[in-house]
Design a protein around this motif. Structure first.
Motif, PDB file in Angstrom:
ATOM      1  N   MET A  23     -15.869  17.544   3.620  1.00  0.00           N
ATOM      2  CA  MET A  23     -14.750  18.421   3.319  1.00  0.00           C
ATOM      3  C   MET A  23     -14.534  19.464   4.416  1.00  0.00           C
ATOM      4  O   MET A  23     -13.409  19.704   4.852  1.00  0.00           O
ATOM      5  CB  MET A  23     -14.972  19.109   1.982  1.00  0.00           C
ATOM      6  CG  MET A  23     -13.682  19.616   1.376  1.00  0.00           C
ATOM      7  SD  MET A  23     -13.995  20.945   0.208  1.00  0.00           S
ATOM      8  CE  MET A  23     -14.538  22.242   1.316  1.00  0.00           C
ATOM      9  N   LEU A  24     -15.619  20.055   4.878  1.00  0.00           N
ATOM     10  CA  LEU A  24     -15.505  21.078   5.926  1.00  0.00           C
ATOM     11  C   LEU A  24     -14.914  20.495   7.210  1.00  0.00           C
ATOM     12  O   LEU A  24     -14.212  21.190   7.953  1.00  0.00           O
ATOM     13  CB  LEU A  24     -16.884  21.686   6.221  1.00  0.00           C
ATOM     14  CG  LEU A  24     -17.462  22.589   5.120  1.00  0.00           C
ATOM     15  CD1 LEU A  24     -18.955  22.842   5.376  1.00  0.00           C
ATOM     16  CD2 LEU A  24     -16.703  23.911   5.033  1.00  0.00           C
ATOM     17  N   LEU A  52     -19.832  26.775   9.283  1.00  0.00           N
ATOM     18  CA  LEU A  52     -20.307  26.164   8.039  1.00  0.00           C
ATOM     19  C   LEU A  52     -20.687  24.701   8.228  1.00  0.00           C
ATOM     20  O   LEU A  52     -21.614  24.197   7.582  1.00  0.00           O
ATOM     21  CB  LEU A  52     -19.266  26.323   6.931  1.00  0.00           C
ATOM     22  CG  LEU A  52     -19.123  27.761   6.420  1.00  0.00           C
ATOM     23  CD1 LEU A  52     -18.014  27.856   5.382  1.00  0.00           C
ATOM     24  CD2 LEU A  52     -20.436  28.276   5.823  1.00  0.00           C
ATOM     25  N   ASN A  66     -25.532  17.651   1.212  1.00  0.00           N
ATOM     26  CA  ASN A  66     -24.776  18.214   2.342  1.00  0.00           C
ATOM     27  C   ASN A  66     -23.646  17.309   2.824  1.00  0.00           C
ATOM     28  O   ASN A  66     -22.626  17.813   3.327  1.00  0.00           O
ATOM     29  CB  ASN A  66     -25.732  18.518   3.504  1.00  0.00           C
ATOM     30  CG  ASN A  66     -26.623  19.722   3.215  1.00  0.00           C
ATOM     31  OD1 ASN A  66     -26.777  20.129   2.058  1.00  0.00           O
ATOM     32  ND2 ASN A  66     -27.214  20.300   4.252  1.00  0.00           N
ATOM     33  N   LYS A  93     -24.044  25.010   9.379  1.00  0.00           N
ATOM     34  CA  LYS A  93     -24.971  25.379   8.293  1.00  0.00           C
ATOM     35  C   LYS A  93     -25.468  24.154   7.537  1.00  0.00           C
ATOM     36  O   LYS A  93     -26.653  24.059   7.224  1.00  0.00           O
ATOM     37  CB  LYS A  93     -24.262  26.338   7.323  1.00  0.00           C
ATOM     38  CG  LYS A  93     -25.083  26.672   6.087  1.00  0.00           C
ATOM     39  CD  LYS A  93     -24.363  27.666   5.165  1.00  0.00           C
ATOM     40  CE  LYS A  93     -25.165  27.880   3.885  1.00  0.00           C
ATOM     41  NZ  LYS A  93     -24.533  28.844   2.967  1.00  0.00           N
ATOM     42  N   TYR A  94     -24.558  23.251   7.231  1.00  0.00           N
ATOM     43  CA  TYR A  94     -24.942  22.092   6.416  1.00  0.00           C
ATOM     44  C   TYR A  94     -25.353  20.882   7.253  1.00  0.00           C
ATOM     45  O   TYR A  94     -25.972  19.954   6.737  1.00  0.00           O
ATOM     46  CB  TYR A  94     -23.822  21.763   5.417  1.00  0.00           C
ATOM     47  CG  TYR A  94     -23.628  22.906   4.455  1.00  0.00           C
ATOM     48  CD1 TYR A  94     -24.563  23.132   3.445  1.00  0.00           C
ATOM     49  CD2 TYR A  94     -22.579  23.806   4.585  1.00  0.00           C
ATOM     50  CE1 TYR A  94     -24.438  24.212   2.578  1.00  0.00           C
ATOM     51  CE2 TYR A  94     -22.441  24.891   3.723  1.00  0.00           C
ATOM     52  CZ  TYR A  94     -23.381  25.087   2.730  1.00  0.00           C
ATOM     53  OH  TYR A  94     -23.267  26.162   1.891  1.00  0.00           O
ATOM     54  N   ARG A  97     -31.235  16.274   0.093  1.00  0.00           N
ATOM     55  CA  ARG A  97     -30.499  17.215   0.937  1.00  0.00           C
ATOM     56  C   ARG A  97     -29.325  16.518   1.642  1.00  0.00           C
ATOM     57  O   ARG A  97     -28.241  17.090   1.763  1.00  0.00           O
ATOM     58  CB  ARG A  97     -31.437  17.863   1.962  1.00  0.00           C
ATOM     59  CG  ARG A  97     -30.745  18.940   2.765  1.00  0.00           C
ATOM     60  CD  ARG A  97     -31.697  19.776   3.596  1.00  0.00           C
ATOM     61  NE  ARG A  97     -32.582  20.556   2.753  1.00  0.00           N
ATOM     62  CZ  ARG A  97     -33.537  21.361   3.225  1.00  0.00           C
ATOM     63  NH1 ARG A  97     -33.716  21.471   4.528  1.00  0.00           N
ATOM     64  NH2 ARG A  97     -34.303  22.034   2.406  1.00  0.00           N
ATOM     65  N   LEU A 141     -20.200  18.082   1.473  1.00  0.00           N
ATOM     66  CA  LEU A 141     -19.747  19.386   1.957  1.00  0.00           C
ATOM     67  C   LEU A 141     -19.233  19.244   3.379  1.00  0.00           C
ATOM     68  O   LEU A 141     -18.173  19.767   3.743  1.00  0.00           O
ATOM     69  CB  LEU A 141     -20.892  20.403   1.922  1.00  0.00           C
ATOM     70  CG  LEU A 141     -21.635  20.560   0.589  1.00  0.00           C
ATOM     71  CD1 LEU A 141     -22.672  21.669   0.685  1.00  0.00           C
ATOM     72  CD2 LEU A 141     -20.663  20.858  -0.534  1.00  0.00           C
ATOM     73  N   GLY A 152     -27.098  21.366  10.262  1.00  0.00           N
ATOM     74  CA  GLY A 152     -28.380  21.730  10.859  1.00  0.00           C
ATOM     75  C   GLY A 152     -29.596  21.129  10.157  1.00  0.00           C
ATOM     76  O   GLY A 152     -30.447  20.515  10.808  1.00  0.00           O
ATOM     77  N   PRO A 153     -29.681  21.283   8.839  1.00  0.00           N
ATOM     78  CA  PRO A 153     -30.883  20.807   8.142  1.00  0.00           C
ATOM     79  C   PRO A 153     -31.025  19.283   8.089  1.00  0.00           C
ATOM     80  O   PRO A 153     -32.103  18.790   7.758  1.00  0.00           O
ATOM     81  CB  PRO A 153     -30.708  21.361   6.715  1.00  0.00           C
ATOM     82  CG  PRO A 153     -29.751  22.497   6.870  1.00  0.00           C
ATOM     83  CD  PRO A 153     -28.831  22.097   7.974  1.00  0.00           C
TER      84      PRO A 153
END
Lengths: 151, 151
Positions: B73-74, B41, B67, B44-45, B63, B70, B47-48
């Motif tokens: 937190m991740l 994850l 992101n 996922k966030y 973006r 997120l 990458g962009p």
């Protein structure tokens, strides 16, 4: 042009999620891995609090208050992974995910609302209300899994 | 007694993470799956936005602002998964994870700090500063992976 199509069909299932973040890497196997990862982490932080309402786990207000916001955020992450291009991938997602999209979205929204409520309630000191809010979250998990996830 | 031992050794690697949440399910294979899920994850966030500082991806302030929190937190989630009982599990974690624990923790902390900074900077409108903050995060990823993750 292709990107626009992808955006269009993602919008169907994204709901309250973080859809825009994943645009750059919409390969089916990656999407499945990402959505499964979100579910694994939801399990990680849900597991220790799930049994509190029934007494299977001892009530721990601090743990609920820590995990609830994590769950609230993680609960937004799986949905853009259920893209139509993942239909053929190996996973426990049932075909209903892609046919009963309104019900699927309703299920995701219900979980989100129940977690937002849990975050709020768990900031207080009302153990009974917090347990009830946890139980409510649990219902939204099983409610969706029955219809949309293979046993 | 056993629980206390588990708590003790987890404390070595948890750092700024959400360690207490995982206590109820410390099976090695589950821990590996959970930490890998956190990394998926993060990817996922991350990458962009990863390519924005070098122009490989077009700059998109919204973006980044979505992101960054997120990711912040991740980034707290993988560490309690690197429990000593996972040494024998199949993963890309190199033995150094369990021998160079101070360096490992420093790496995790550096990532956390860089993400907290990115969250802060990305709330503003300074594109150059935001790109620099993204680049800083990237350095902490590769800095750790070189030492602690198999190629």
């Amino acid at each position: 042009m292709k990107m626009k199509l992808v955006l269009g069909s993602l919008a169907v299932v994204v709901g309250a999620g973080y859809g825009a973040a994943v645009m750059a890497q919409a390969k089916p196997d990656v999407l499945v891995k990402q959505r499964q990862s979100a579910m694994v982490l939801i399990g990680k932080y849900w597991g220790p609090i799930a049994g509190m309402p029934t007494g299977k786990a001892p009530y721990n207000a601090e743990r609920v208050a820590t995990n609830a916001p994590l769950l609230e955020m993680l609960a937004k992450m799986p949905w853009d992974g259920f893209h139509e291009n993942t239909k053929g991938e190996n996973s426990r997602a049932l075909p209903a995910v892609f046919t009963e999209t309104a019900k699927f979205k309703d299920g995701a929204d219900a979980m989100q609302r129940s977690l937002t409520n849990l975050v709020k309630v768990s900031k207080g000191t009302d153990e009974a209300a917090t347990k009830a809010a946890i139980a409510e979250v649990g219902k939204t998990c099983s409610g969706c899994h029955e219809t949309f996830r293979a046993k």
